[in-house]
Scaffold this motif. Structure first.
Motif, PDB file in Angstrom:
ATOM      1  N   GLY A 140      45.553  37.873  39.150  1.00  0.00           N
ATOM      2  CA  GLY A 140      45.016  37.722  37.797  1.00  0.00           C
ATOM      3  C   GLY A 140      45.368  36.407  37.151  1.00  0.00           C
ATOM      4  N   ARG A 141      46.412  35.742  37.631  1.00  0.00           N
ATOM      5  CA  ARG A 141      46.822  34.461  37.051  1.00  0.00           C
ATOM      6  C   ARG A 141      45.844  33.337  37.384  1.00  0.00           C
ATOM      7  N   ALA A 142      44.933  33.573  38.337  1.00  0.00           N
ATOM      8  CA  ALA A 142      43.941  32.556  38.700  1.00  0.00           C
ATOM      9  C   ALA A 142      42.586  32.810  38.054  1.00  0.00           C
ATOM     10  N   VAL A 143      42.464  33.880  37.291  1.00  0.00           N
ATOM     11  CA  VAL A 143      41.181  34.198  36.656  1.00  0.00           C
ATOM     12  C   VAL A 143      40.878  33.156  35.575  1.00  0.00           C
ATOM     13  N   ALA A 144      39.624  32.699  35.531  1.00  0.00           N
ATOM     14  CA  ALA A 144      39.220  31.709  34.530  1.00  0.00           C
ATOM     15  C   ALA A 144      39.255  32.335  33.136  1.00  0.00           C
ATOM     16  N   ALA A 145      39.941  31.663  32.200  1.00  0.00           N
ATOM     17  CA  ALA A 145      40.019  32.173  30.827  1.00  0.00           C
ATOM     18  C   ALA A 145      38.661  32.077  30.144  1.00  0.00           C
ATOM     19  N   ARG A 146      38.013  30.937  30.336  1.00  0.00           N
ATOM     20  CA  ARG A 146      36.674  30.720  29.776  1.00  0.00           C
ATOM     21  C   ARG A 146      35.841  29.990  30.823  1.00  0.00           C
ATOM     22  N   LEU A 172      42.081  26.733  41.131  1.00  0.00           N
ATOM     23  CA  LEU A 172      43.162  27.500  41.738  1.00  0.00           C
ATOM     24  C   LEU A 172      42.604  28.843  42.198  1.00  0.00           C
ATOM     25  N   GLY A 173      42.955  29.229  43.401  1.00  0.00           N
ATOM     26  CA  GLY A 173      42.533  30.525  43.915  1.00  0.00           C
ATOM     27  C   GLY A 173      43.719  31.294  44.451  1.00  0.00           C
ATOM     28  N   LEU A 174      43.755  32.593  44.189  1.00  0.00           N
ATOM     29  CA  LEU A 174      44.826  33.441  44.691  1.00  0.00           C
ATOM     30  C   LEU A 174      44.223  34.640  45.414  1.00  0.00           C
ATOM     31  N   VAL A 175      44.787  34.979  46.559  1.00  0.00           N
ATOM     32  CA  VAL A 175      44.331  36.118  47.356  1.00  0.00           C
ATOM     33  C   VAL A 175      45.554  36.952  47.717  1.00  0.00           C
ATOM     34  N   CYS A 176      45.426  38.269  47.587  1.00  0.00           N
ATOM     35  CA  CYS A 176      46.542  39.163  47.886  1.00  0.00           C
ATOM     36  C   CYS A 176      46.023  40.376  48.654  1.00  0.00           C
ATOM     37  N   TRP A 177      46.768  40.825  49.649  1.00  0.00           N
ATOM     38  CA  TRP A 177      46.415  42.013  50.416  1.00  0.00           C
ATOM     39  C   TRP A 177      47.414  43.134  50.114  1.00  0.00           C
ATOM     40  N   ILE A 178      46.912  44.336  49.930  1.00  0.00           N
ATOM     41  CA  ILE A 178      47.788  45.490  49.731  1.00  0.00           C
ATOM     42  C   ILE A 178      47.359  46.615  50.672  1.00  0.00           C
ATOM     43  N   GLY A 179      48.303  47.488  50.979  1.00  0.00           N
ATOM     44  CA  GLY A 179      47.996  48.615  51.845  1.00  0.00           C
ATOM     45  C   GLY A 179      47.057  49.598  51.151  1.00  0.00           C
ATOM     46  N   ALA A 180      46.116  50.166  51.896  1.00  0.00           N
ATOM     47  CA  ALA A 180      45.156  51.102  51.304  1.00  0.00           C
ATOM     48  C   ALA A 180      44.561  51.999  52.396  1.00  0.00           C
TER      49      ALA A 180
END
Length: 377
Positions: free
Chosen positions: A18-24, A51-59
């Protein structure tokens, strides 16, 4: 798409990307987080094109698929859900995703995943392994000195140079400079130079947290990007274009006065001086006074304000050379001291109008140069 995962894992992953999401942005999809299945895991992605961020979680994946969900809505919702299993099901016909947990049931409007920008993958043959502890330390000791405004875009980044097995990171904003050197386990075959946005490096340091594993860096020169691969997270940043200043010539080669002080004492003195220097452009007079047989040396910080009053603090010091008065921005001094872990610090000066150098004692891998301010009467 139909998946389920633990609420705490989903919340952690969303808070990371979420820290890489564009504010506007003029592109609505940049305000979304992409959710997709990936080899029995859930892949979360966000980008603001810089800036791009990618994260993997177990599912648990029941049906493959992908979509993008408004970031703020999804993050706030998942953080508010009770702990337990979260189920998500995407319906392409209605372009919506159903998010349910225990007795909570929600439907959120989505944007098609095909509208989301493609984040690049690395060249697996060109990775450079970096020690996490050294990398995190280098970033924290440098990024504070990068420019905060875009007057000179190149100065909002830090220059990374790798030659042989030596990594050098430097940042400057025109008033100060910070340079840190680290050493790689293996030498690189050819020299590397890149300017990485300071914000991206700060995010990388945050991601590294207290882990001690290796990080692999890939320079995607053709795309003008840098790619950092962590265990379950990837950070991609757009490199800054332009020529970084030749900062080596800004570092004084000699000094006439040198004061060695306890880092914590000087840091506390700067903190007190800051209170009275706020209304005078944070200017603080620094007076270095050599000792004698009867009196030890000291460094005095003097901050004055017509509205607030004045503050004088003396810090015991071992002084070599002549007495000298100089003025510095006390915030710049404090910023340097906040990233120094050594017990003692050296302040090297060569004149009231010349840059000062701050070095941690016993550590030749870091230094900071601070330009002087006008010395009042």
């Amino acid at each position: 798409m139909k998946v389920s995962c633990l609420q705490e894992n989903l919340a952690k992953g969303l808070n990371i990307v979420g820290r890489a999401v564009a504010a506007r942005s003029t592109l609505p999809v940049l305000g979304n987080i992409k959710i997709e299945t990936d080899n029995a895991r859930l892949k979360l992605s966000a980008t603001n094109l810089e800036l791009g961020l990618v994260c993997w979680i177990g599912a648990k994946v029941e049906e493959e698929g992908a979509t993008t969900v408004p970031a703020k809505t999804l993050v706030d919702l998942v953080n508010a859900l009770p702990k337990g299993q979260v189920s998500m099901g995407y319906t392409a016909r209605t372009q919506s995703i159903n998010v349910s947990c225990a007795t909570v049931n929600n439907d959120i409007k989505c944007i098609d995943a095909q509208e989301f920008p493609l984040l690049p993958g690395p060249d697996k043959e060109a990775g450079i392994e970096l020690n996490v502890v050294d990398l995190r330390s280098a970033i924290n000791q440098v990024v504070f000195a990068a420019a905060k405004d875009d007057a000179r875009p190149v100065l909002t980044g830090a220059e990374l140079r790798i030659k042989g097995n030596e990594l050098k990171l430097a940042a400057a904003d025109g008033f100060r400079l910070a340079v840190c050197t680290a050493h790689l386990a293996a030498a690189v075959p050819a020299p590397i130079t890149a300017i990485i946005p300071a914000r991206a490096l700060a995010e990388l340091a945050r991601l590294l947290g207290d882990q001690d594993e290796l990080v692999t860096m890939y320079l995607l020169a053709a795309k003008g990007q840098v790619y950092f691969q962590l265990r379950d997270t990837v950070l991609v940043a757009q490199l800054l274009e332009g020529n970084y200043p030749d900062y080596a010539q800004l570092i004084p080669r000699s000094h006439t006065t040198r004061a060695v002080m306890t880092t914590s004492e000087l840091r506390a003195a700067c903190r007190a001086a800051d209170i009275f220097a706020r209304e005078s452009s944070f200017s603080v007079r620094v007076s270095v006074k050599p000792g004698s047989e009867l009196k030890p040396g000291n460094v005095e910080l003097d901050a004055r304000s017509a509205e607030t009053g004045s503050n004088e603090v003396q810090v015991s010091a071992t002084v070599e050379g002549a007495a000298l008065d100089i003025a510095f921005n006390v915030k710049y001094l404090a910023d340097v001291l906040n990233v120094i872990s050594s017990e003692s610090v050296a302040l090297e000066l060569s004149g009231s109008n010349a840059p000062g150098v701050v070095r941690p004692l016993g550590n030749d891998d870091f230094l900071s140069v601070i330009m002087p301010m006008h010395l009042g009467g």
